[in-house]
Scaffold this motif. Structure first.
Motif, PDB file in Angstrom:
ATOM      1  N   SER A 102       0.828  -1.213   0.000  1.00 42.16           N
ATOM      2  CA  SER A 102       0.000   0.000   0.000  1.00 42.16           C
ATOM      3  C   SER A 102       0.857   1.255   0.000  1.00 42.16           C
ATOM      4  O   SER A 102       0.489   2.276  -0.600  1.00 42.16           O
ATOM      5  N   ASP A 125       4.211  -6.847  -3.347  1.00 37.39           N
ATOM      6  CA  ASP A 125       3.073  -7.714  -3.635  1.00 37.39           C
ATOM      7  C   ASP A 125       2.922  -7.756  -5.149  1.00 37.39           C
ATOM      8  O   ASP A 125       2.982  -6.711  -5.799  1.00 37.39           O
ATOM      9  N   ASN A 127       0.409  -8.201  -7.109  1.00 39.71           N
ATOM     10  CA  ASN A 127      -0.817  -7.690  -7.710  1.00 39.71           C
ATOM     11  C   ASN A 127      -1.265  -6.339  -7.178  1.00 39.71           C
ATOM     12  O   ASN A 127      -1.882  -5.561  -7.900  1.00 39.71           O
ATOM     13  N   ALA A 128      -0.955  -6.044  -5.924  1.00 40.56           N
ATOM     14  CA  ALA A 128      -1.473  -4.827  -5.300  1.00 40.56           C
ATOM     15  C   ALA A 128      -1.009  -3.552  -5.989  1.00 40.56           C
ATOM     16  O   ALA A 128      -1.692  -2.532  -5.940  1.00 40.56           O
ATOM     17  N   ASN A 193       3.793 -11.960   0.940  1.00 38.08           N
ATOM     18  CA  ASN A 193       3.430 -11.777  -0.460  1.00 38.08           C
ATOM     19  C   ASN A 193       4.611 -11.434  -1.366  1.00 38.08           C
ATOM     20  O   ASN A 193       4.411 -11.122  -2.540  1.00 38.08           O
TER      21      ASN A 193
END
Length: 361
Positions: A102, A125, A127-128, A193
């Motif tokens: 994030s 991560d 995909n994030a 992740n």
């Protein structure tokens, strides 16, 4: 520094290393691309590679590591920034002190607003971070992942340290030799992740299925989140929870240093084997005091330079990311893009008391 010539030995035999470099074993790519055997290889945006295109001056390149103030990424990014400046670009490192996806998203959005020409990211991560990276690509910003990849549709190139299979299997092979192929082991990873960590761990598990490791057992994968104190505590927790534990593999520079610090001041010193991936400077004291016999790593300075040259080549139109395209990365020589846009730096080296003072990074 030349890891492959100075170090006593690479993680795998030379022939295997050459084979691993010749065939791209893993990795992902941003878009579907036509075969580079066709001289008009194009990416989905319709761009054509021009190997003779000059490197553009004044390119804006940003490095976004998993976290800032991580010694490994500081070395890597500083080297990449220096290489970018040699190419006439302006470059910088941005990021958060935590290893959260994030946090990376907000920095990507800012870099897009700043109209960078290329962003190099070590993804926390897979995909994030894809949404903002896709937005960046739509605005003609080139995306290069390094150290840890994203989902393949989110970037143009992935600069990999070595083949993921090579790294993962070697972690088991190295610690097995130290343990005589017997005993319980654990893994101290980074975040849950982290794509590179998870891929290596899957190859570790697969390696352990071989008959020669029938007397070895992986009892736990713990996560220190690339945070020094949490990694230290996780090491303590592993050793208390598994009294028969014989070895720990930590394939992350923060984790292995924290684990070594704990073991060096405990009753486990000399009884529990610690192996994994670390930098010579952070591990030197632990090798010399007998806490760690050996560990491995590629040269992060070379990884940073390779990333910078790849980003500049992409942003200048010399390459599009298609398989088979070639580019020169300064004194590192020529590299060929493999399957799914993966570029492999080369095999890591093993460090021990006999060679660790030959390196300074």
């Amino acid at each position: 520094m030349h890891l492959h010539s100075t170090a006593r030995g690479s993680i795998v035999p030379a022939a295997a290393a050459v084979c691993a470099l010749a065939v791209a074993l893993t990795g992902c790519s941003g878009t579907t691309k036509e075969s580079a055997k066709d001289s008009t290889a194009q990416n989905t945006a319709g761009a054509k590679a021009d190997p003779d295109a000059p490197i553009k001056k004044g390119l804006k390149i940003a490095f976004l590591p998993k976290q800032i103030n991580n010694p490994y990424f500081t070395i890597l990014d500083d080297s990449g920034i220096a290489a970018a400046k040699e190419l006439g670009a302006t470059a910088k490192e941005v990021g958060s002190s935590d290893a959260k996806a994030s946090s990376q998203v907000s920095y990507i959005n800012t870099l897009v607003q700043q109209r960078q020409d290329a962003i190099l990211i070590a993804a926390n991560d897979p995909n994030a971070v894809c949404g903002p990276l896709k937005t960046a690509r739509q605005q003609k910003i080139k995306i290069v992942t390094y150290d840890s990849d994203t989902a393949k549709e989110c970037r143009d190139l992935f600069i990999n340290q070595a083949s993921s299979e090579q790294i993962g299997r070697a972690q088991i092979q190295n610690i097995a030799k130290q343990l005589g192929n017997k005993g319980e082991i654990a893994v101290l990873s980074a975040t849950q992740n982290a794509t590179n960590q998870n891929t290596w761990i899957e190859f570790m598990k697969d390696e352990l299925k071989k008959p020669e490791y029938k007397d070895m057992k992986l009892v736990k994968v713990a996560y220190g989140d690339d945070d020094d104190q949490k990694s230290f505590q996780e090491t303590q927790g592993l050793l208390k929870a598994y009294p028969n534990l014989k070895g720990i593999i930590s394939p992350t520079t923060v984790g292995i240093a924290a684990a070594a610090r704990y073991i060096s001041d405990s009753s486990y010193k000399g009884k529990v084997v610690l192996n994994g991936l670390g930098t010579p400077n952070q591990m030197r004291a632990y090798v010399k005091n007998g806490t760690v016999e050996q560990f491995a790593l590629w040269d992060p300075k070379k990884l940073g330079r390779l990333g910078a040259h790849a980003a500049a080549a992409l942003a200048s139109g010399r390459i599009t990311g298609a398989e088979g395209e070639k580019f020169t990365a300064g004194d590192l020589g020529e590299y060929t893009i493999g399957k799914d846009g993966e570029v492999i730096l080369g095999p890591p080296a093993v460090f021990d008391k006999d060679n660790i003072d030959d390196f300074d990074f």
